[in-house]
Design an enzyme around this catalytic site. Structure first.
Site, short mmCIF file in Angstrom:
data_model
loop_
_atom_site.label_atom_id
_atom_site.label_comp_id
_atom_site.label_asym_id
_atom_site.label_seq_id
_atom_site.Cartn_x
_atom_site.Cartn_y
_atom_site.Cartn_z
N HIS A 75 54.06 -39.95 25.67
CA HIS A 75 54.17 -39.66 27.10
C HIS A 75 52.81 -39.16 27.58
O HIS A 75 52.64 -38.00 27.97
CB HIS A 75 55.24 -38.59 27.33
CG HIS A 75 55.73 -38.51 28.74
ND1 HIS A 75 55.25 -39.31 29.75
CD2 HIS A 75 56.65 -37.67 29.33
CE1 HIS A 75 55.86 -39.00 30.88
NE2 HIS A 75 56.70 -38.02 30.67
N ARG B 62 57.85 -47.64 32.21
CA ARG B 62 58.58 -46.56 31.56
C ARG B 62 59.69 -47.23 30.75
O ARG B 62 60.64 -47.78 31.32
CB ARG B 62 59.15 -45.59 32.59
CG ARG B 62 59.85 -44.36 32.00
CD ARG B 62 60.29 -43.44 33.12
NE ARG B 62 61.12 -42.35 32.65
CZ ARG B 62 60.68 -41.15 32.30
NH1 ARG B 62 59.40 -40.89 32.38
NH2 ARG B 62 61.51 -40.21 31.89
N ARG C 299 51.83 -33.92 38.09
CA ARG C 299 52.04 -35.33 37.72
C ARG C 299 51.42 -36.23 38.79
O ARG C 299 50.79 -37.24 38.49
CB ARG C 299 53.54 -35.64 37.57
CG ARG C 299 54.20 -35.14 36.29
CD ARG C 299 53.75 -35.94 35.06
NE ARG C 299 54.11 -37.35 35.16
CZ ARG C 299 55.30 -37.86 34.83
NH1 ARG C 299 56.27 -37.07 34.38
NH2 ARG C 299 55.53 -39.16 34.92
N GLN D 34 52.04 -37.28 31.00
CA GLN D 34 52.50 -35.89 31.04
C GLN D 34 51.48 -34.95 30.41
O GLN D 34 51.28 -33.83 30.89
CB GLN D 34 53.84 -35.76 30.32
CG GLN D 34 54.40 -34.34 30.32
CD GLN D 34 54.73 -33.84 31.71
OE1 GLN D 34 55.46 -34.50 32.44
NE2 GLN D 34 54.24 -32.66 32.08
N CYS E 114 58.03 -30.17 30.48
CA CYS E 114 57.85 -31.43 31.21
C CYS E 114 59.02 -31.76 32.13
O CYS E 114 58.90 -32.63 32.99
CB CYS E 114 57.61 -32.58 30.23
SG CYS E 114 58.98 -32.88 29.08
N ASP F 206 60.49 -29.21 24.75
CA ASP F 206 61.09 -30.35 25.43
C ASP F 206 62.58 -30.34 25.11
O ASP F 206 63.04 -29.62 24.22
CB ASP F 206 60.43 -31.65 24.94
CG ASP F 206 60.86 -32.87 25.73
OD1 ASP F 206 61.37 -32.71 26.86
OD2 ASP F 206 60.69 -34.00 25.23
#
Length: 306
Positions: free
Chosen positions: A129, A102, A291, A132, A263, A223
């Site tokens: 991402h 990450r 997830r 996700q 998310c 987001d």
């Protein structure tokens, strides 16, 4: 050997294979049947960006698959003291069975993968991402919204938007993206997605009017407007994104049974209203839980394709 760096690297069939594995493993998990698909394997987890969901889901996931996760903060390893990414890759990949990273720049994870002897998973970069979006698609399936859906993304043209573009382009559904002027998606990523869309029949629509994007759609998503590393731009961004908050007025334009995805973390009063968030909380927190399951599907698939 395959890496999981962006959805662009996979066919629709391969992505659905991962989702099918995730569904199967989720059912087993709910029954407390922890099948050791990755028995005694080690997942190295490198974090240059902090996270709640990414760390908990990967660390729990590898444990439930029979392995163990190693949390590696950039400050805890030589990467934080200037060791080249390629050297870190050549060392760590000789000691673990899989790596999740990450980080910030996409080229960092690509360089790591180029020198790694084991599969590498993108846990988030500034460009994409992908884990996700596998999660979001799994959630859409569970809530009956994956059959030729019309989806709307409202907000910043960021890594989440780029990943939605890739998912839509690969799966062949309609995605409407509404961003403020000056906050559009990366044109190179848009071009790549449009090329995939020509093959799949996906419809990608771009504009600056969030209400038009949401009108008549099945799935609405957004987001945060201020991602990690953008804190200094907060006041400027809040002004630019005025009118982009997903609230009940905006959701009323979507289909009556439309779902809202986020998310997380969510900032109520900014990209989403408190009322809308709580109304769709069951979907959002199922999405968060997924997830764990989606990433287990990804890890098992990568192990099967060494």
């Amino acid at each position: 050997m395959r890496h999981f760096l962006t959805l662009a690297d996979f066919t629709k069939e391969e992505l659905l294979e991962m989702i099918d594995l995730a569904v199967k493993i989720k059912v087993q998990t709910k029954r407390k049947e922890f099948v050791p698909y990755l028995e005694r394997q080690t997942l190295g987890m490198i974090f240059e960006k902090s996270s709640t969901r990414t760390r908990v889901s990967f660390e729990t996931g590898i444990y439930q698959l029979g392995g163990v996760g190693l949390f590696l903060s950039a400050n805890d390893i030589q990467l934080g003291r200037g060791e080249p990414m390629k050297d870190t890759a050549r060392v760590i990949s000789r000691m673990v069975d899989m790596v999740m990273i990450r980080t910030f720049e996409q080229n960092k994870i690509e360089e790591f993968a180029a020198y790694s002897k084991v599969p590498v998973i993108n846990g988030l970069t500034d460009s994409f991402h992908p884990v996700q979006l596998m999660t979001d698609y799994l959630t859409m399936i569970e809530f009956g919204k994956a059959d030729d859906p019309v989806c709307a993304y409202v907000g910043d043209g960021n890594n989440m938007t780029h990943s939605w573009l890739m998912l839509a382009a690969k799966m062949g559904f309609e995605l409407r993206v509404a961003t403020p002027k000056g906050y559009e998606c990366d044109p190179d990523i848009v071009a790549q997605a449009e090329a995939f869309a020509k093959e799949s029949g996906a419809k990608l629509i771009f504009g600056n009017d969030p209400k038009e994007a949401v009108r008549g759609c099945d799935v609405v998503t957004t987001d945060t407007w201020v991602s990690m590393g953008q804190e200094a731009e907060k006041e400027i961004r809040l002004k630019a994104f005025a009118g982009y908050m997903v609230d009940e007025t905006m959701m009323s334009l979507a289909k009556e049974d439309a779902i809202f995805l986020h998310c997380l973390p969510a900032y109520r009063g900014y990209e989403v209203s408190e009322e809308t968030f709580e109304k769709h909380a069951e979907v959002i927190f199922t999405e968060a839980e997924n997830r764990l399951h989606a990433q287990k599907g990804i890890m098992v698939w990568l192990d099967q394709h060494r």
